[in-house]
Design an enzyme around this catalytic site. Sequence first.
Site, PDB file in Angstrom:
ATOM      1  N   THR A   1       7.089  26.908   6.917  1.00 54.24           N
ATOM      2  CA  THR A   1       5.765  26.350   6.660  1.00 54.24           C
ATOM      3  C   THR A   1       4.701  27.304   7.179  1.00 54.24           C
ATOM      4  OG1 THR A   1       6.770  24.189   7.003  1.00 54.24           O
ATOM      5  CG2 THR A   1       4.386  24.245   6.831  1.00 54.24           C
TER       6      THR A   1
ATOM      7  N   GLU B   1      11.981  13.328   0.626  1.00 57.89           N
ATOM      8  CA  GLU B   1      10.911  12.704  -0.143  1.00 57.89           C
ATOM      9  C   GLU B   1       9.535  13.179   0.312  1.00 57.89           C
ATOM     10  OE1 GLU B   1      10.453  10.855  -2.710  1.00 57.89           O
ATOM     11  OE2 GLU B   1       8.444  10.026  -2.391  1.00 57.89           O
TER      12      GLU B   1
ATOM     13  N   ARG C   1       1.752   0.606  15.283  1.00 59.29           N
ATOM     14  CA  ARG C   1       1.406   0.531  13.870  1.00 59.29           C
ATOM     15  C   ARG C   1       1.826  -0.828  13.319  1.00 59.29           C
ATOM     16  NH1 ARG C   1       6.005   4.305  10.889  1.00 59.29           N
ATOM     17  NH2 ARG C   1       4.954   3.616   9.009  1.00 59.29           N
TER      18      ARG C   1
ATOM     19  N   SER D   1      12.873   6.736 -13.304  1.00 54.12           N
ATOM     20  CA  SER D   1      11.786   7.510 -13.891  1.00 54.12           C
ATOM     21  C   SER D   1      11.697   8.898 -13.251  1.00 54.12           C
ATOM     22  CB  SER D   1      10.474   6.748 -13.717  1.00 54.12           C
ATOM     23  OG  SER D   1       9.383   7.611 -13.829  1.00 54.12           O
ATOM     24  N   SER D   2      11.781   8.936 -11.925  1.00 50.20           N
ATOM     25  CA  SER D   2      11.675  10.234 -11.233  1.00 50.20           C
ATOM     26  C   SER D   2      12.825  11.151 -11.611  1.00 50.20           C
ATOM     27  CB  SER D   2      11.721  10.049  -9.719  1.00 50.20           C
ATOM     28  OG  SER D   2      10.658   9.298  -9.290  1.00 50.20           O
TER      29      SER D   2
ATOM     30  N   LYS E   1       4.076  30.120   4.842  1.00 44.53           N
ATOM     31  CA  LYS E   1       3.191  29.781   3.730  1.00 44.53           C
ATOM     32  C   LYS E   1       1.728  29.815   4.165  1.00 44.53           C
ATOM     33  CE  LYS E   1       5.575  27.401   0.424  1.00 44.53           C
ATOM     34  NZ  LYS E   1       5.599  28.111  -0.593  1.00 44.53           N
TER      35      LYS E   1
ATOM     36  N   ASP F   1       6.546  22.814 -25.434  1.00 47.28           N
ATOM     37  CA  ASP F   1       6.507  21.434 -24.945  1.00 47.28           C
ATOM     38  C   ASP F   1       7.537  21.314 -23.839  1.00 47.28           C
ATOM     39  OD1 ASP F   1       6.350  18.615 -24.621  1.00 47.28           O
ATOM     40  OD2 ASP F   1       5.745  18.401 -26.715  1.00 47.28           O
TER      41      ASP F   1
ATOM     42  N   HIS G   1       0.849  -1.197   0.000  1.00 49.91           N
ATOM     43  CA  HIS G   1       0.000   0.000   0.000  1.00 49.91           C
ATOM     44  C   HIS G   1       0.887   1.251   0.000  1.00 49.91           C
ATOM     45  CE1 HIS G   1      -2.788   3.110   1.355  1.00 49.91           C
ATOM     46  NE2 HIS G   1      -2.002   3.329   2.393  1.00 49.91           N
TER      47      HIS G   1
ATOM     48  N   HIS H   1      14.962  12.623  12.824  1.00 50.52           N
ATOM     49  CA  HIS H   1      13.753  12.641  13.656  1.00 50.52           C
ATOM     50  C   HIS H   1      12.907  11.392  13.435  1.00 50.52           C
ATOM     51  CE1 HIS H   1      11.614  15.249  10.376  1.00 50.52           C
ATOM     52  NE2 HIS H   1      11.404  13.985  10.125  1.00 50.52           N
ATOM     53  N   HIS H   2      13.248  10.606  12.408  1.00 45.64           N
ATOM     54  CA  HIS H   2      12.555   9.332  12.210  1.00 45.64           C
ATOM     55  C   HIS H   2      13.176   8.224  13.034  1.00 45.64           C
ATOM     56  CE1 HIS H   2      10.021  10.671   8.851  1.00 45.64           C
ATOM     57  NE2 HIS H   2      11.035  11.479   8.587  1.00 45.64           N
TER      58      HIS H   2
ATOM     59  N   SER I   1      -1.331  27.563  -4.082  1.00 47.57           N
ATOM     60  CA  SER I   1      -0.952  28.963  -4.301  1.00 47.57           C
ATOM     61  C   SER I   1      -1.489  29.505  -5.617  1.00 47.57           C
ATOM     62  CB  SER I   1       0.574  29.113  -4.294  1.00 47.57           C
ATOM     63  OG  SER I   1       1.110  28.581  -3.121  1.00 47.57           O
TER      64      SER I   1
ATOM     65  N   TRP J   1       7.493  -0.301   4.014  1.00 44.21           N
ATOM     66  CA  TRP J   1       7.988   0.416   2.833  1.00 44.21           C
ATOM     67  C   TRP J   1       9.370   0.987   3.080  1.00 44.21           C
ATOM     68  CZ3 TRP J   1       8.866   5.790   1.683  1.00 44.21           C
ATOM     69  CH2 TRP J   1       8.710   6.647   2.785  1.00 44.21           C
TER      70      TRP J   1
ATOM     71  N   TYR K   1       8.809  16.009   1.399  1.00 39.17           N
ATOM     72  CA  TYR K   1       8.602  17.347   0.838  1.00 39.17           C
ATOM     73  C   TYR K   1       8.443  17.307  -0.667  1.00 39.17           C
ATOM     74  CZ  TYR K   1       8.614  19.353   5.300  1.00 39.17           C
ATOM     75  OH  TYR K   1       8.219  19.643   6.568  1.00 39.17           O
TER      76      TYR K   1
ATOM     77  N   HIS L   1      13.188  11.970   4.302  1.00 40.37           N
ATOM     78  CA  HIS L   1      12.558  13.220   4.690  1.00 40.37           C
ATOM     79  C   HIS L   1      12.408  14.178   3.506  1.00 40.37           C
ATOM     80  CE1 HIS L   1      10.498  15.915   7.230  1.00 40.37           C
ATOM     81  NE2 HIS L   1      11.129  16.845   6.542  1.00 40.37           N
TER      82      HIS L   1
HETATM   83  C1  HEM Z   1       5.851  20.651  10.059  1.00 40.61           C
HETATM   84  C2  HEM Z   1       6.209  19.679   9.306  1.00 40.61           C
HETATM   85  C3  HEM Z   1       6.518  18.251   9.757  1.00 40.61           C
HETATM   86  C4  HEM Z   1       7.108  17.786  10.889  1.00 40.61           C
HETATM   87  C5  HEM Z   1       7.608  18.609  12.056  1.00 40.61           C
HETATM   88  C6  HEM Z   1       7.163  16.340  10.778  1.00 40.61           C
HETATM   89  C7  HEM Z   1       7.704  15.485  11.739  1.00 40.61           C
HETATM   90  C8  HEM Z   1       7.720  14.109  11.652  1.00 40.61           C
HETATM   91  C9  HEM Z   1       8.350  13.218  12.585  1.00 40.61           C
HETATM   92  C10 HEM Z   1       9.121  13.667  13.822  1.00 40.61           C
HETATM   93  C11 HEM Z   1       8.140  11.942  12.172  1.00 40.61           C
HETATM   94  C12 HEM Z   1       8.658  10.653  12.812  1.00 40.61           C
HETATM   95  C13 HEM Z   1       7.691  10.080  13.767  1.00 40.61           C
HETATM   96  C14 HEM Z   1       8.114   8.728  14.254  1.00 40.61           C
HETATM   97  O1  HEM Z   1       8.301   7.808  13.435  1.00 40.61           O
HETATM   98  O2  HEM Z   1       8.236   8.591  15.488  1.00 40.61           O
HETATM   99  C15 HEM Z   1       7.369  12.022  10.971  1.00 40.61           C
HETATM  100  C16 HEM Z   1       6.954  10.920  10.240  1.00 40.61           C
HETATM  101  C17 HEM Z   1       6.418  11.005   8.966  1.00 40.61           C
HETATM  102  N1  HEM Z   1       6.090  12.161   8.295  1.00 40.61           N
HETATM  103 FE1  HEM Z   1       6.260  14.061   9.001  1.00 40.61          FE
HETATM  104  N2  HEM Z   1       6.600  15.958   9.618  1.00 40.61           N
HETATM  105  C18 HEM Z   1       6.208  17.101   8.950  1.00 40.61           C
HETATM  106  C19 HEM Z   1       5.609  17.173   7.722  1.00 40.61           C
HETATM  107  C20 HEM Z   1       5.391  16.080   6.901  1.00 40.61           C
HETATM  108  C21 HEM Z   1       4.936  16.165   5.542  1.00 40.61           C
HETATM  109  C22 HEM Z   1       4.652  17.443   4.797  1.00 40.61           C
HETATM  110  C23 HEM Z   1       4.832  14.890   5.091  1.00 40.61           C
HETATM  111  C24 HEM Z   1       4.400  14.372   3.741  1.00 40.61           C
HETATM  112  C25 HEM Z   1       3.714  14.982   2.865  1.00 40.61           C
HETATM  113  C26 HEM Z   1       5.209  14.011   6.167  1.00 40.61           C
HETATM  114  C27 HEM Z   1       5.211  12.643   6.067  1.00 40.61           C
HETATM  115  C28 HEM Z   1       5.645  11.800   7.047  1.00 40.61           C
HETATM  116  C29 HEM Z   1       5.682  10.370   6.912  1.00 40.61           C
HETATM  117  C30 HEM Z   1       5.277   9.557   5.662  1.00 40.61           C
HETATM  118  C31 HEM Z   1       6.152   9.857   8.123  1.00 40.61           C
HETATM  119  C32 HEM Z   1       6.279   8.407   8.541  1.00 40.61           C
HETATM  120  C33 HEM Z   1       7.301   7.623   7.842  1.00 40.61           C
HETATM  121  C34 HEM Z   1       7.309   6.191   8.329  1.00 40.61           C
HETATM  122  O3  HEM Z   1       7.838   5.938   9.420  1.00 40.61           O
HETATM  123  O4  HEM Z   1       6.797   5.316   7.617  1.00 40.61           O
HETATM  124  N3  HEM Z   1       5.533  14.760   7.257  1.00 40.61           N
HETATM  125  N4  HEM Z   1       7.126  13.355  10.659  1.00 40.61           N
HETATM  126 CU    CU Z   2      10.663  13.462   8.328  1.00 42.54          CU
END
Ligand code: HEM
Ligand code: CU
Lengths: 543, 191
Positions: free
Chosen positions: A339, A266, A461, A180-181, A342, A117, A88, A313-314, A279, A153, A268, A264
């Site tokens: 952010t 990614e 999870r 591709s990307s 914006k 083009d 997924h 932070h992950h 916008s 993933w 963004y 990370h």
């Molecule tokens: C203010 C902006 C953001 C902050 C401060 C933030 C912070 C965080 C943090 C600290 C985690 C890790 C949590 C953990 O696993 O314990 C996380 C996970 C994640 N964030 Fe964000 N994030 C932000 C914006 C975004 C945006 C814009 C996206 C995507 C469009 C995003 C997508 C994700 C995803 C996919 C994960 C989980 C990845 C995984 O473990 O599978 N985040 N974020």
């Molecule tokens: Cu992140």
Amino acid sequence: MVSAVTDAHGHGKDRGQDHGHDHHGPAKGWRRWLYATNHKDIGTMYLVFSGLMFFIGGTMALVIRSELFTPGLQFVAPNVFNQMTTMHALIMVFGAVMPAFVGLANWMIPMMIGAPDMALPRMNNWSFWILPAAFSILMSTLFMPGGAPAGGWTMYPPLVLQTGDAFPFLIFSVHLMGLSSIMGAINVIVTIINMRTPEMSLLKMPMFVWTWLITAYLLIAVMPVLAGAVTMLLTDQFFGTSFFLAAGGGDPVMFQHIFWFFGHPEVYIMILPAFGVVSEIIPTFARKPLFGHDSMVYAASSIAFLSFIVWAHHMFTVGMPLTGQLFFMFATMLIAVPTGVKVFNWTATMWKGAMTFETPMLFSLAFLFLFTIGGFSGLMLAVVSSDIQYHDSYFVVAHFHYVLVPGSIFGIMAAVYYWLPKWTGHMYNEKLGQVHFWLSTIFVNVTFFPMHFLGLAGMPRRIPDYSTQFTDFNSIASIGAIGFGISQLLFVYIVVQCVRKRGSRASDTVWENPKGLEWTVPSPAPYHTFTQPPHVGAGAAFS
Amino acid sequence: MPGANSLALRLLAMALGMFGFGFLVLPPLYSVFCEITGLGGKTNQTAAVVAEAPDQGRSVKLEFVTAVNAYAPWEFHAGSDGMEITPGALYDTTFVAKNLANRSKIAQAVPSVAPQQAAKYFKKLECFCFTTQEFAAGEVKQMPVRFIVDSDLPAHIDTITLSYTFFDTERVSDASADLSHETAHERHSIH
Ligand code: HEM
Ligand SMILES: [Cu+2]
């Protein structure tokens, strides 16, 4: 720059036989698509592909939510459940969200900068057609002995190395997606840098073009790093290296560092183009120019820069010295500043505007509110001391779904509603569009809001079963998910009806006095637009 | 302004450069970084040469943790529950392992120290983890460790945990041959 435009035009001549077709209209039948070099055709194929992946990935999500409707194991075995969560995510990230934005870029960037083009139409064809190959390979693993990848993933070793026969196919498909990307990104950058109509300076570019330019640089910087990481997994498994194997002197934690160095930025990559879309839309329906255009550009650039120094932070829980934790915590929180700029600017754009609430605007407003909720939960996760509790819980699932579904996906839907009349020459059904909006918005919250509570209460999870105190919120989330899934069929219906020209005829400007070169061409946009570089006149001024 | 093709080539070079950065530069950089900082609880992987300089009057508790990585057919434990040590003094201790497989096997022990700040003060002069260990079928081995905890160990650290994990040097795919039928079956269902 003028010479660059003629240069790109020269490509037409290289195509010999195609030359004739190229200037009078599309080729007939399947050749039009297989050999497509027209940015609009390729954009359409990207969008259709993305829609298909959205439904395949969505079906997998519904398998997950059905299993989690009540505690206990009902429908699928745990190993199948894990395959569903992994597939997924891979399909939604690389198959639905990213290709949708590339599709929008293909359609809109040339029309927004007055180019005939994309700069490299042959490569454009390749970067699209690699995708169906990549995802056929990935999805074929569902039928292999040992099943599809099931280690998440994020592909952490050593777990991912226990994937069955699917393992090399997983790696190869990730390589193809990356290829591709990268090709798509190179194309976007060359188009934007070399093919703008001469009167459009960089700072006069529309925000959607700006955010895509930044996104494309992010893609070129990090997709190869992901390719490197999965290549190391491959050699660890088959060629005796020990990059991530402790026994041979490697370190599995290193994979996490490399993966999130990609991961990370990614996230963004998946949100910046949506920022661009919103916008474009908010000024049109607030009937005011975008507040702080230049500060938006600087904000997006600083977000992109900061996204490279927050990856850990992950991984706060892998064990890290205090100084490291503090650095990554504060760097992460720093991203909230641009952010916030914006969000402030979008709000200021609407301030005292003469607003109307057509479907694209509704999706943009929901984006504004709900993405911000995701930003706030992100800030909570950024706090090391609380992340240690929230990590790998449903709170994280709630966070990233808030930023990705009402964030990226609502951004894509807003874009489709906004530009569909320009693409097809007909209006979509506004009433149904609004029904689709309300159903989506209600169900997205019913699905993902309870996950915050589940996470705070301690539900991990990626589990197929849970203890009984989590039942109520899980059932609510599952009902929301099914509702959300069904609502999207309405979206397909609305789009198909519009493509079949069932709506009223769209005018060339479609909306009331929208800004941007794309509105200066007829509706539907002719097969070839801007064969002569246009003037950036009063009708297309960006203040 | 560069032409379309030369810009595209430059961007391609950038992409290739980032691949090289990820694949060729990051891994060695990571190891060096961890070695210098002692991050990740990594201790020295070859014999250290340290002179004894006991810090009399200070006592630190040393605990042992042993683990066997999934599917590795060993029984592995510390020779003692733990010990009280004086920083700067030389100590010996033993670990014991038994090969449970019915053929010879080669193991690699990987050490780690917690808290991480203690890692770079924990100096091993001799360790069974410096090399691989060969075991005949069913063989039991006593394996020595000789070490000094540097007397510069920060004052707030009063307990150190030394852990060893035993890994099978064969790849997972080959090693699963040694598993009993049931566990092999279980492993399959994880897929
Ligand atoms: C203010 C902006 C953001 C902050 C401060 C933030 C912070 C965080 C943090 C600290 C985690 C890790 C949590 C953990 O696993 O314990 C996380 C996970 C994640 N964030 Fe964000 N994030 C932000 C914006 C975004 C945006 C814009 C996206 C995507 C469009 C995003 C997508 C994700 C995803 C996919 C994960 C989980 C990845 C995984 O473990 O599978 N985040 N974020
Ligand atoms: Cu992140």
